[in-house]
Enzyme design. Sequence first.
Site, PDB file in Angstrom:
ATOM      1  N   HIS A  74     -14.815  10.267   7.453  1.00 50.95           N
ATOM      2  CA  HIS A  74     -13.700  11.230   7.508  1.00 50.95           C
ATOM      3  C   HIS A  74     -14.075  12.507   6.769  1.00 50.95           C
ATOM      4  O   HIS A  74     -14.538  12.455   5.634  1.00 50.95           O
ATOM      5  CB  HIS A  74     -12.444  10.616   6.856  1.00 50.95           C
ATOM      6  CG  HIS A  74     -11.737   9.643   7.751  1.00 50.95           C
ATOM      7  ND1 HIS A  74     -10.488   9.134   7.448  1.00 50.95           N
ATOM      8  CD2 HIS A  74     -12.099   9.080   8.933  1.00 50.95           C
ATOM      9  CE1 HIS A  74     -10.112   8.318   8.424  1.00 50.95           C
ATOM     10  NE2 HIS A  74     -11.067   8.259   9.332  1.00 50.95           N
ATOM     11  N   TYR A 202      -1.235  11.597   3.918  1.00 51.20           N
ATOM     12  CA  TYR A 202      -0.487  11.372   2.668  1.00 51.20           C
ATOM     13  C   TYR A 202       0.809  12.182   2.785  1.00 51.20           C
ATOM     14  O   TYR A 202       0.759  13.376   3.075  1.00 51.20           O
ATOM     15  CB  TYR A 202      -1.269  11.893   1.464  1.00 51.20           C
ATOM     16  CG  TYR A 202      -2.462  11.067   1.052  1.00 51.20           C
ATOM     17  CD1 TYR A 202      -3.687  11.202   1.690  1.00 51.20           C
ATOM     18  CD2 TYR A 202      -2.362  10.161  -0.006  1.00 51.20           C
ATOM     19  CE1 TYR A 202      -4.788  10.445   1.301  1.00 51.20           C
ATOM     20  CE2 TYR A 202      -3.461   9.403  -0.397  1.00 51.20           C
ATOM     21  CZ  TYR A 202      -4.663   9.556   0.251  1.00 51.20           C
ATOM     22  OH  TYR A 202      -5.750   8.801  -0.135  1.00 51.20           O
ATOM     23  N   PRO A 294      -3.406   3.693  -6.734  1.00 47.03           N
ATOM     24  CA  PRO A 294      -4.319   3.842  -5.596  1.00 47.03           C
ATOM     25  C   PRO A 294      -4.166   5.156  -4.806  1.00 47.03           C
ATOM     26  O   PRO A 294      -4.904   5.392  -3.875  1.00 47.03           O
ATOM     27  CB  PRO A 294      -4.006   2.635  -4.718  1.00 47.03           C
ATOM     28  CG  PRO A 294      -2.714   2.122  -5.171  1.00 47.03           C
ATOM     29  CD  PRO A 294      -2.519   2.544  -6.574  1.00 47.03           C
ATOM     30  N   LYS A 298      -9.349   5.555  -5.878  1.00 50.30           N
ATOM     31  CA  LYS A 298     -10.413   5.563  -6.881  1.00 50.30           C
ATOM     32  C   LYS A 298     -10.788   4.181  -7.432  1.00 50.30           C
ATOM     33  O   LYS A 298     -11.853   4.021  -8.026  1.00 50.30           O
ATOM     34  CB  LYS A 298      -9.988   6.446  -8.068  1.00 50.30           C
ATOM     35  CG  LYS A 298      -9.963   7.925  -7.723  1.00 50.30           C
ATOM     36  CD  LYS A 298     -11.350   8.445  -7.391  1.00 50.30           C
ATOM     37  CE  LYS A 298     -11.293   9.753  -6.615  1.00 50.30           C
ATOM     38  NZ  LYS A 298     -12.217   9.736  -5.490  1.00 50.30           N
ATOM     39  N   TYR A 386     -11.409  14.049  -4.701  1.00 50.32           N
ATOM     40  CA  TYR A 386     -11.141  12.973  -3.740  1.00 50.32           C
ATOM     41  C   TYR A 386     -12.456  12.397  -3.206  1.00 50.32           C
ATOM     42  O   TYR A 386     -12.616  11.169  -3.117  1.00 50.32           O
ATOM     43  CB  TYR A 386     -10.301  13.491  -2.574  1.00 50.32           C
ATOM     44  CG  TYR A 386      -9.721  12.395  -1.698  1.00 50.32           C
ATOM     45  CD1 TYR A 386     -10.479  11.805  -0.684  1.00 50.32           C
ATOM     46  CD2 TYR A 386      -8.426  11.917  -1.900  1.00 50.32           C
ATOM     47  CE1 TYR A 386      -9.975  10.789   0.106  1.00 50.32           C
ATOM     48  CE2 TYR A 386      -7.905  10.898  -1.113  1.00 50.32           C
ATOM     49  CZ  TYR A 386      -8.687  10.341  -0.105  1.00 50.32           C
ATOM     50  OH  TYR A 386      -8.170   9.324   0.677  1.00 50.32           O
TER      51      TYR A 386
END
Length: 391
Positions: A74, A202, A294, A298, A386
């Site tokens: 991704h 998200y 979460p 990580k 990220y």
Amino acid sequence: MTTHTQVAIIGAGPSGLLLSQILHLNGIDSIVLERKTRAYVEGRVRAGIMEQGAVDMMRQANAAERLDRECLTHDGIEIALDGRRQRISFQDLVGTPVTVYGQAEMTKDLAIVRLTAGGDIRYEATDVSLHGLETDRPRVRFVKDGAAEEITADFVAGCDGFHGVSRHSIPADKLVTFERVYPFAWLGMMAEVPPPSDELIYARHERGFALCSMRSRTRSRHYIQVSPDEPLEDWSEDRIWQEIAIRIGDPRFEILETGPLIEKSLTPMRSFVCETMRFGRLFLAGDAAHIVPPTGAKGLNLAAGDIHYLSEGLIEFYAGGQTAKLDRYAAQALARVWKAQRFSWWMTSLLHNFDAAEGFQNRIHRAELEYTLSSRAAQTALAENYVGLPY
Ligand code: FAS
Ligand code: PHB
């Protein structure tokens, strides 16, 4: 019966298996003690996003053949605010992707390579206790098939997760810990339906957070924010699908495909750090030492980072008796852990609704998310964290 090994590893999750395999490839023997069955460990549904560092660790462990074949790559994520979706391009901002590959698959792959190489993994090893951690010959006692057994070792690696025995084997007055418990939990579900987007979504919504993730192009893994004491049985399949659709801005199910759930579970949300990552000959790694909410994906990736540092220290020791890397293991691992804790706390704060009582705080979090969506500089900082900070 007493057996000796160089490194006794407690826990056959990703941390323990990755460490055992990397040590094996460097001529260092280990015994892994796991209290559950192999099927139970490999059946747990957990993480789904791997940083490049974790992928590289799997390749270093000669365990990435199926990962390289089946993973998804991704180049970004989407963030939905009140139903309006905006893409954050990691490729454009920092030139690094993330890899989608389930933790369960990673654990299966590591167990196969380890056992195929003759690795000593003892599943259903119960009543594990650690002794002599401050001596140069620590001992691990356990019960296997009803018989009491003992292992002596040069080192013990506590890879037994948040509820394991290792951290609790350190004297309480030596433990330095920090914790924050969040006022919500995640309801997670899995369904054999294509995800609504090619990348993760998200979502921040007045009804709460939602995340649309995946395990493949045909298997979705979604989460919604619920209250921490939510009875799972209050959430029917229809209610879950409805809530996800509303929160990602798809009330008419134009992109969200629904179907029967094959898994449904609740995950409490906490930030936890045990800074005592070393006590004598005991080294803690992974969830045994730290837990992150979460939201930043990580948890598993921090475990891989710990194993990178710990394996380097053990390899140096057995190569020539040097202890420099082992001596700086905790400081090195913690520097990365705290940065990931900050990012995970930040992502969690931005995307979740805290109690109504925290009106001011909720407005600040929303304003920070709106700013982040409007600023390339802020999006670059999000992307940098990220995709994973360097080891
Ligand atoms: P693990 O907990 O995976 O493994 C520890 C092992 O030690 C287990 O197999 C356990 O059975 C064994 N053990 C425990 N006590 C023992 C004892 N006394 N004797 C012998 N063995 C013992 N991270 C993400 O990045 N994204 C997510 O979506 C995500 N979801 C999660 C959901 C849940 C419910 C949980 C609990 C965690 C989630 N995580 C997520 C974090 C997770 O992926 C961890 O970071 C990852 O499992 C860390 O791996 P380990 O350190 O190996 O610990
Ligand atoms: C998952 O796919 O399980 C997942 C992905 C990203 C997260 C958390 C969980 O931030």
